[in-house]
Design an enzyme around this catalytic site. Sequence first.
Site, PDB file in Angstrom:
ATOM      1  N   MET A 234      79.157  61.059   3.238  1.00  0.00           N
ATOM      2  CA  MET A 234      77.788  60.552   3.209  1.00  0.00           C
ATOM      3  C   MET A 234      76.815  61.657   2.808  1.00  0.00           C
ATOM      4  SD  MET A 234      76.020  57.847   3.395  1.00  0.00           S
ATOM      5  CE  MET A 234      76.549  56.473   4.423  1.00  0.00           C
TER       6      MET A 234
ATOM      7  N   PHE B  77      79.982  80.382  39.193  1.00  0.00           N
ATOM      8  CA  PHE B  77      80.957  80.135  38.136  1.00  0.00           C
ATOM      9  C   PHE B  77      80.998  78.646  37.801  1.00  0.00           C
ATOM     10  CE2 PHE B  77      85.405  79.148  36.892  1.00  0.00           C
ATOM     11  CZ  PHE B  77      85.368  79.776  35.655  1.00  0.00           C
ATOM     12  N   GLN B  78      80.931  78.330  36.531  1.00  0.00           N
ATOM     13  CA  GLN B  78      80.930  76.956  36.021  1.00  0.00           C
ATOM     14  C   GLN B  78      79.817  76.109  36.617  1.00  0.00           C
ATOM     15  OE1 GLN B  78      85.002  75.390  36.150  1.00  0.00           O
ATOM     16  NE2 GLN B  78      85.374  76.276  34.126  1.00  0.00           N
TER      17      GLN B  78
ATOM     18  N   GLU C 142      86.675  66.935  27.146  1.00  0.00           N
ATOM     19  CA  GLU C 142      85.830  66.019  27.932  1.00  0.00           C
ATOM     20  C   GLU C 142      85.031  65.061  27.059  1.00  0.00           C
ATOM     21  OE1 GLU C 142      85.942  69.299  28.396  1.00  0.00           O
ATOM     22  OE2 GLU C 142      86.486  69.673  30.498  1.00  0.00           O
TER      23      GLU C 142
ATOM     24  N   LYS D  64      81.128  70.296  45.272  1.00  0.00           N
ATOM     25  CA  LYS D  64      82.505  70.411  45.766  1.00  0.00           C
ATOM     26  C   LYS D  64      82.599  70.301  47.290  1.00  0.00           C
ATOM     27  CE  LYS D  64      86.663  73.195  45.187  1.00  0.00           C
ATOM     28  NZ  LYS D  64      87.266  74.347  44.509  1.00  0.00           N
TER      29      LYS D  64
END
Lengths: 581, 165
Positions: A485, A111-112, A49, A161
């Site tokens: 760096m 969940f999630q 993502e 949802k």
Amino acid sequence: MLMNGGQALIKSLEMEGVEVIFGLPGGAILPVYDPIIDSPIRHILVRHEQGAGHMAEGYAHATGRPGVAMVTSGPAATNIVTPLCDAYMDSVPMVVITGQVATAAIGTDAFQECDTVGITRSVTKHNELVTEAADIPRVIREAFHIATTGRPGPVLVDIPKDIVDPMNPRSAMEWYWPETVDLPGYQPVTHGDPAAIRAAADLILESRRPVFYVGGGVLKARAAEALHELVGLTRIHVVTTLMARGAFPDSHPLALGMPGMHGTYTAITSMQEADLLVALGSRFDDRVTGKLDGFAPDAKIIHVDIDPAELGKVRRPDVGIVGDCRLVIEELAAVLRERGGLEAQPDRSEWKSRISGWQERFPLTYEPSEPGEALKPQYVLEQLRDSASTPSDTIVVSGVGQHQMWTSQYWGFDHPYTWVNSGGLGTMGFSVPAAIGAKVGKPDRTVWAVDGDGCFQMTAQELVTAAAERIPVKVAILNNAYLGMVRQWQEMFYEERYSEVYLSPDLPDYKMWAEAMGCVGMRVESPEEVPAAIEKANSINDRPVVIDFRTDAREKVFPMVPAGATNSQVVVAESQQGLPR
Amino acid sequence: MSEPRHHTLTVLVQNKAGVLARVAGLFARRGYNIESLAVAPTDDESLSRITIVVDVESAPLDQIVKQLFKLINVVSISELDPRRSVERELLLATVKAEGEVRARVLELVQIFEAKILNVGHTAITVSLEGSPVKVDDFEELLRPYGIVELQRTGRVALPKLDRTL
């Protein structure tokens, strides 16, 4: 027309003119992925993502249109926090849609589930949890309006949802499209205050040592042309910050290059010695100012920005102008023209000759490599830049670190929107996904990601996305086998005590890795091989190309203003260290 | 004690979930403590007024005000100068009031025109509405008798009306 919320969401994106979504489906966002099948909007399936977010950013940087990313709830939402913060710091217009658990489950540790709006509150220009299907078109309309107007930025819309799931009665809604946006607390000022613009003109006409300090706001405002005109009208020198490279052509005689920690000596020093800085869409970032109380001590400040909070945030302006950079520059140019144009400008020949003295004594420089030694990264960049096979309007995308600074220094940007990088947040791993996004937005342009080996390992998996979706980006890895760096700082400021910076040149094998991801992979170790490899890469347009350039780990970025030092204490390349300043 | 640096901000916001968290977050990320906070809908129920008292120097406050105004849900914001505004606060206190002490507590209640809300054998609960200074004074004078519990609302304020013709 009766619809479900998922259909309304996709239809709303179509109404906003969205042509591509970068995303990855999952449980909570599943219902929204069904109507995508029937939509003309292209969906690009990412492998992580974070990639979706940076692709949306790269798309926005290259096109000026808002990038759109869509991911599911929980871990997907947290994975896109970094791109949101990146876009927030660099004022990139972006709309991110996240799935959320059903409204009844919110707050139950489902969940999630995560508190997406809570987590992203401080890294978005605005965010909104939608709780009713009927609100979807309005919220999407507002999200695009907010992302693209005023100071651009990322907006996140969190969609539970149940309001998009056709199986759930809560998703049913009557379609509508709001013609207008009603946001009483959001009315960005675009035109500059005429009195302030006149005061700015006065300061310019009095100034003997002025510099235009041009920032990313000029690009965001599509003001490159207006700036060109203003420079023609005043013959004042221009520095372009890391976020503004390309806003003014580096080949122009009045261009001084990039200011700041790794800017050109002349850009740094001219700002330091100026009696007037005209800050246009720049924000006095600490990487530009160095130690603040020693920054440009004699300079008066004109500060133009669309964000009122920028005026006086770091340095108090003598004249502050809130407004859109393009409009204010045009308004300022009109006033200066009225006052007599170029003829009215004072004699600045002494200043000009000081500037050209600095330019002659302190150009960007590096020692070419001896035969048999590793490549110099600057040499690779020069070859890439100068190759007849590299178009002049190539879009260059970098990660963060030494390679980013060298690219910004050496590329020579002559066109706006050809430089894409992570400036404010300094997000390693930005370049591969951002290059993919830029190429999707500008498919006819050559897109080169110049990356470090450390950065590449953070997001390289998106080359699978690029290969699968036939997005032929090109990647030049400046592989010095180090977090370069950090190594440079440890060498210079930690007595060469190298702590956890070695990465190995061969592990992974970048050529094989590239090939495993469906790209063409090459390895280049000696200077003679460089031109041919670049030419070959430029000739491949059916798949991504990755070149592993083996570069010299000892090479450091100069000039450098050490952290905590003033810009007057800039350290130049070794070969220039004895020269009179 | 150093000079007080209290500033009162009155912030008109859209009456929506999460707006208070956005406002409070801007103070929290800079490490500034909010001294008091009062929030309630205005006569227009789509809007709420937040009155914030914060202890911060003027320069960072100016930046916070600008950042607050960048919040999409913030409709307007102004700093109220105490000299040019009317301020009120409500205090509830349960104070020990046994035996002969009770009369003295009741005397204070009378002087301050406070109200008695509840009476027990050993304590009474009183309320006072007034200017923050008056409420401070009342609290200070009650303290020696033994405050069992105290709750103040935080101040609410509106600008004074312009009387020029």
